[in-house]
Design a protein around this motif. Structure first.
Motif, PDB file in Angstrom:
ATOM      1  N   ASN A  71       0.828  -1.202   0.000  1.00  0.00           N
ATOM      2  CA  ASN A  71       0.000   0.000   0.000  1.00  0.00           C
ATOM      3  C   ASN A  71       0.865   1.257   0.000  1.00  0.00           C
ATOM      4  O   ASN A  71       0.610   2.221  -0.727  1.00  0.00           O
ATOM      5  CB  ASN A  71      -0.896  -0.034   1.239  1.00  0.00           C
ATOM      6  N   GLU A  72       1.921   1.219   0.813  1.00  0.00           N
ATOM      7  CA  GLU A  72       2.807   2.380   0.877  1.00  0.00           C
ATOM      8  C   GLU A  72       3.499   2.599  -0.472  1.00  0.00           C
ATOM      9  O   GLU A  72       3.651   3.727  -0.938  1.00  0.00           O
ATOM     10  CB  GLU A  72       3.838   2.155   1.982  1.00  0.00           C
ATOM     11  N   ILE A  73       3.900   1.487  -1.091  1.00  0.00           N
ATOM     12  CA  ILE A  73       4.557   1.586  -2.398  1.00  0.00           C
ATOM     13  C   ILE A  73       3.599   2.191  -3.426  1.00  0.00           C
ATOM     14  O   ILE A  73       3.971   3.072  -4.204  1.00  0.00           O
ATOM     15  CB  ILE A  73       5.030   0.190  -2.869  1.00  0.00           C
ATOM     16  N   MET A  74       2.359   1.758  -3.382  1.00  0.00           N
ATOM     17  CA  MET A  74       1.384   2.289  -4.346  1.00  0.00           C
ATOM     18  C   MET A  74       1.148   3.778  -4.122  1.00  0.00           C
ATOM     19  O   MET A  74       1.024   4.549  -5.061  1.00  0.00           O
ATOM     20  CB  MET A  74       0.053   1.532  -4.233  1.00  0.00           C
ATOM     21  N   MET A  75       1.093   4.167  -2.851  1.00  0.00           N
ATOM     22  CA  MET A  75       0.910   5.590  -2.544  1.00  0.00           C
ATOM     23  C   MET A  75       2.073   6.400  -3.101  1.00  0.00           C
ATOM     24  O   MET A  75       1.916   7.522  -3.583  1.00  0.00           O
ATOM     25  CB  MET A  75       0.812   5.807  -1.029  1.00  0.00           C
ATOM     26  N   LYS A  76       3.264   5.810  -2.992  1.00  0.00           N
ATOM     27  CA  LYS A  76       4.455   6.479  -3.532  1.00  0.00           C
ATOM     28  C   LYS A  76       4.330   6.603  -5.050  1.00  0.00           C
ATOM     29  O   LYS A  76       4.699   7.618  -5.644  1.00  0.00           O
ATOM     30  CB  LYS A  76       5.681   5.639  -3.159  1.00  0.00           C
ATOM     31  N   MET A  77       3.782   5.543  -5.647  1.00  0.00           N
ATOM     32  CA  MET A  77       3.653   5.569  -7.102  1.00  0.00           C
ATOM     33  C   MET A  77       2.686   6.683  -7.532  1.00  0.00           C
ATOM     34  O   MET A  77       2.850   7.273  -8.597  1.00  0.00           O
ATOM     35  CB  MET A  77       3.176   4.203  -7.605  1.00  0.00           C
ATOM     36  N   VAL A  78       1.698   6.945  -6.686  1.00  0.00           N
ATOM     37  CA  VAL A  78       0.792   8.061  -6.976  1.00  0.00           C
ATOM     38  C   VAL A  78       1.611   9.348  -7.101  1.00  0.00           C
ATOM     39  O   VAL A  78       1.455  10.121  -8.043  1.00  0.00           O
ATOM     40  CB  VAL A  78      -0.266   8.228  -5.858  1.00  0.00           C
ATOM     41  N   MET A  79       2.525   9.541  -6.144  1.00  0.00           N
ATOM     42  CA  MET A  79       3.378  10.745  -6.168  1.00  0.00           C
ATOM     43  C   MET A  79       4.186  10.828  -7.447  1.00  0.00           C
ATOM     44  O   MET A  79       4.360  11.891  -8.023  1.00  0.00           O
ATOM     45  CB  MET A  79       4.373  10.736  -5.001  1.00  0.00           C
ATOM     46  N   VAL A  80       4.710   9.674  -7.861  1.00  0.00           N
ATOM     47  CA  VAL A  80       5.560   9.664  -9.062  1.00  0.00           C
ATOM     48  C   VAL A  80       4.734  10.106 -10.276  1.00  0.00           C
ATOM     49  O   VAL A  80       5.156  10.960 -11.056  1.00  0.00           O
ATOM     50  CB  VAL A  80       6.152   8.258  -9.301  1.00  0.00           C
ATOM     51  N   VAL A  81       3.543   9.547 -10.388  1.00  0.00           N
ATOM     52  CA  VAL A  81       2.699   9.910 -11.534  1.00  0.00           C
ATOM     53  C   VAL A  81       2.302  11.386 -11.452  1.00  0.00           C
ATOM     54  O   VAL A  81       2.262  12.105 -12.452  1.00  0.00           O
ATOM     55  CB  VAL A  81       1.438   9.004 -11.591  1.00  0.00           C
ATOM     56  N   MET A  82       2.054  11.845 -10.208  1.00  0.00           N
ATOM     57  CA  MET A  82       1.603  13.227 -10.043  1.00  0.00           C
ATOM     58  C   MET A  82       2.661  14.252 -10.421  1.00  0.00           C
ATOM     59  O   MET A  82       2.341  15.415 -10.650  1.00  0.00           O
ATOM     60  CB  MET A  82       1.205  13.477  -8.586  1.00  0.00           C
ATOM     61  N   ALA A  83       3.902  13.808 -10.470  1.00  0.00           N
ATOM     62  CA  ALA A  83       4.965  14.763 -10.785  1.00  0.00           C
ATOM     63  C   ALA A  83       4.759  15.398 -12.162  1.00  0.00           C
ATOM     64  O   ALA A  83       5.151  16.534 -12.394  1.00  0.00           O
ATOM     65  CB  ALA A  83       6.326  14.071 -10.699  1.00  0.00           C
ATOM     66  N   VAL A  84       4.110  14.670 -13.070  1.00  0.00           N
ATOM     67  CA  VAL A  84       3.896  15.245 -14.405  1.00  0.00           C
ATOM     68  C   VAL A  84       2.520  15.896 -14.540  1.00  0.00           C
ATOM     69  O   VAL A  84       2.148  16.378 -15.608  1.00  0.00           O
ATOM     70  CB  VAL A  84       4.047  14.182 -15.528  1.00  0.00           C
ATOM     71  N   ALA A  85       1.777  15.914 -13.412  1.00  0.00           N
ATOM     72  CA  ALA A  85       0.397  16.393 -13.467  1.00  0.00           C
ATOM     73  C   ALA A  85       0.212  17.791 -14.080  1.00  0.00           C
ATOM     74  O   ALA A  85      -0.679  17.969 -14.903  1.00  0.00           O
ATOM     75  CB  ALA A  85      -0.217  16.338 -12.080  1.00  0.00           C
ATOM     76  N   PRO A  86       1.040  18.785 -13.727  1.00  0.00           N
ATOM     77  CA  PRO A  86       0.773  20.121 -14.269  1.00  0.00           C
ATOM     78  C   PRO A  86       0.747  20.145 -15.792  1.00  0.00           C
ATOM     79  O   PRO A  86      -0.118  20.775 -16.395  1.00  0.00           O
ATOM     80  CB  PRO A  86       1.937  20.955 -13.744  1.00  0.00           C
ATOM     81  N   TYR A  87       1.676  19.413 -16.419  1.00  0.00           N
ATOM     82  CA  TYR A  87       1.746  19.404 -17.885  1.00  0.00           C
ATOM     83  C   TYR A  87       0.554  18.655 -18.454  1.00  0.00           C
ATOM     84  O   TYR A  87      -0.048  19.067 -19.451  1.00  0.00           O
ATOM     85  CB  TYR A  87       3.057  18.765 -18.343  1.00  0.00           C
ATOM     86  N   ALA A  88       0.214  17.544 -17.797  1.00  0.00           N
ATOM     87  CA  ALA A  88      -0.896  16.737 -18.284  1.00  0.00           C
ATOM     88  C   ALA A  88      -2.203  17.513 -18.185  1.00  0.00           C
ATOM     89  O   ALA A  88      -3.009  17.517 -19.116  1.00  0.00           O
ATOM     90  CB  ALA A  88      -0.985  15.444 -17.488  1.00  0.00           C
ATOM     91  N   VAL A  89      -2.383  18.189 -17.054  1.00  0.00           N
ATOM     92  CA  VAL A  89      -3.602  18.969 -16.866  1.00  0.00           C
ATOM     93  C   VAL A  89      -3.671  20.060 -17.930  1.00  0.00           C
ATOM     94  O   VAL A  89      -4.728  20.319 -18.526  1.00  0.00           O
ATOM     95  CB  VAL A  89      -3.607  19.579 -15.446  1.00  0.00           C
ATOM     96  N   PHE A  90      -2.539  20.664 -18.211  1.00  0.00           N
ATOM     97  CA  PHE A  90      -2.471  21.713 -19.235  1.00  0.00           C
ATOM     98  C   PHE A  90      -2.957  21.197 -20.592  1.00  0.00           C
ATOM     99  O   PHE A  90      -3.833  21.789 -21.223  1.00  0.00           O
ATOM    100  CB  PHE A  90      -1.029  22.233 -19.323  1.00  0.00           C
ATOM    101  N   VAL A  91      -2.448  20.044 -21.030  1.00  0.00           N
ATOM    102  CA  VAL A  91      -2.846  19.562 -22.355  1.00  0.00           C
ATOM    103  C   VAL A  91      -4.285  19.039 -22.362  1.00  0.00           C
ATOM    104  O   VAL A  91      -5.019  19.236 -23.322  1.00  0.00           O
ATOM    105  CB  VAL A  91      -1.899  18.473 -22.927  1.00  0.00           C
ATOM    106  N   LEU A  92      -4.705  18.406 -21.266  1.00  0.00           N
ATOM    107  CA  LEU A  92      -6.076  17.880 -21.213  1.00  0.00           C
ATOM    108  C   LEU A  92      -7.088  19.018 -21.359  1.00  0.00           C
ATOM    109  O   LEU A  92      -8.052  18.931 -22.113  1.00  0.00           O
ATOM    110  CB  LEU A  92      -6.317  17.161 -19.878  1.00  0.00           C
TER     111      LEU A  92
END
Ligand code: ASP
Length: 429
Positions: free
Chosen positions: A182-203
């Motif tokens: 569970n902790e690893i998955m939560m960390k993976m959320v953070m990793v994916v979120m690192a690109v969020a600003p750019y993704a939100v911009f294009v979406l």
């Protein structure tokens, strides 16, 4: 600059670029901007990000539910938490649609209006209630996971958690493994979120470039009443419910769910937003994982206040346009259908329209009426999904408070995770 600010900046710049592309007419086929940017780069990057979020959902829900059930540690408590969440979800959805119908009827929405039909909408059937009930129990849990079917996945994970509890001491290592996973998955959320600003911009650029303003002004009445009702639900109904049932500070709450709202807005999917909602509810609002791991994915599937509001407003609008008199019985049917339909359908983009076609058939409204509102539906979907996700967070917080599973120190810390998102920086900690 913190991640939250960057994401908000992504939203703003996305709206600006999308509008520019649309107003300059660059989004017409044949232009390189449409071919290579809007339908090329933006489409690919946006879809990749949404896939990235969806990729997290099944393992995250699975492991966090196991930890949640083992954390609660008691089957009676589990039943109580589930019962409370279920009732609150139904209640908020029912209030949402009643308010939506009331607002639209009193605004006289669609009275004396005639619009050219755009049509082009073909309805897919919604699952009948009997199937929804039967399919809560997965005949094959792996298949349910592979399909991302939430209710059977929730069912299996809860049963697994209960069985682990029943095995007792010997199963401890399994619980530990689930906690680590569970902790690893939560960390993976953070990793994916690192690109969020750019993704939100294009979406957002892409949605706005495709939508433009013309349709909005043509359907101004519908859009205004719908957005008004959605905001009313968000800032009045949900906040009154939260205050009444928990007594918590509303400003703090709104500040802390903002991140989840932005992701719901950008992705138009409560399901894809589950990782972000879980993060906000657990790490920012202070809801114990044992409650949140259950209420958040459960809410993403069965709780759709915003979608119910859209159905109320759309029904009144189309009924008036076509001169159909619905009457009290008709409205009651709409209310019941919307509440039931929201239970059986997953929180994915555009599912509201499918539910709407079911409501229309039930009350005898022409399905082609849906074609009229189709053009603006993506934008409306984005807004209503934010409302849906806020409802999930409200109910999770109320249930946690009533179960003494809310970390008040964390909740009351106005700034936790809201501005400083250092926990989102990968690696360094
Ligand atoms: N997109 C919404 C959600 O995921 C459902 C809908 O209204 O279409 O919650």
């Amino acid at each position: 600059m913190s991640l939250t600010i960057k994401v908000l900046l992504g939203v703003l710049l996305g709206i600006m670029l999308g509008l520019t592309i649309n107003l300059m007419g660059l989004n017409t086929s044949g232009y390189w901007v449409k071919e290579y940017i809007v339908d090329g780069l933006f489409l690919v990057v946006g879809k990749m990000f949404i896939n990235g979020l969806k990729m997290l959902v099944v393992p995250l829900v699975f492991f966090s539910l196991i930890c949640g059930v083992c954390g609660i540690g008691n089957i009676n408590t589990l039943g109580r938490v589930g019962g409370k969440a279920f009732l609150l979800y139904l209640m908020t959805t029912a209030i949402a649609i009643v308010v939506a119908i009331t607002i639209s009827v009193s605004a006289g929405l669609g009275d004396g209006m005639v619009i050219e039909s755009e049509s082009g909408f073909s309805a897919k059937p919604t699952p009948p209630l009997t199937d929804v009930l039967i399919n809560i129990i997965p005949s094959n849990p792996i298949q349910a996971m592979a399909n991302g079917d939430m209710l059977p996945l929730i069912f299996f994970a809860i049963l697994l958690g209960i069985s682990i509890l029943l095995v007792g001491e010997k199963a401890k290592p399994f619980i530990q493994a689930a906690e680590i996973a569970n902790e690893i998955m939560m960390k993976m959320v953070m990793v994916v979120m690192a690109v969020a600003p750019y993704a939100v911009f294009v979406l957002i650029s892409r949605s706005i470039a495709e939508l433009g303003l013309d349709l909005l002004s043509q359907l101004a009445g519908y859009v205004l009443v719908l957005v008004g009702a959605l905001f009313f639900h968000l800032f009045v109904t949900l906040m009154v419910v939260l205050k009444l049932f928990s007594g918590l500070n509303l400003r703090t709450f709104l500040r802390k769910v903002r991140g989840a709202q932005v992701f719901a807005f950008s992705t138009a999917s409560s399901n894809a937003t589950i990782p972000v909602t879980l993060h906000a509810v657990i790490q920012r609002l202070g809801v114990n994982n044992s409650v949140a791991s259950f209420t958040v994915p459960f809410g993403a599937t069965i709780n759709m206040d915003g979608t119910a509001i859209m159905q109320g407003v759309a029904t009144v609008f189309i009924a008036n346009l076509y001169g159909v008199e619905l009457g009290m019985a008709g409205y009651l049917t709409v209310i019941m259908m919307s509440v039931l339909a929201s239970i059986g359908t997953a929180g994915v983009p555009g599912v509201g329209l499918i539910m709407l076609s079911m409501v229309f058939t039930q009350v005898g409204l022409p399905e082609e009426g849906i074609g009229l509102i189709l053009g603006v539906d993506r934008l409306m979907d984005m807004i209503r999904t934010s409302v849906n996700v806020t409802g999930d967070a409200v109910v999770s917080t109320i249930v946690a408070k009533s179960e003494d599973s809310l970390d008040m120190a964390l909740y009351d810390d106005f700034y936790t995770g809201a501005v400083d998102t250092s926990d989102l920086h990968i690696g360094s900690k």
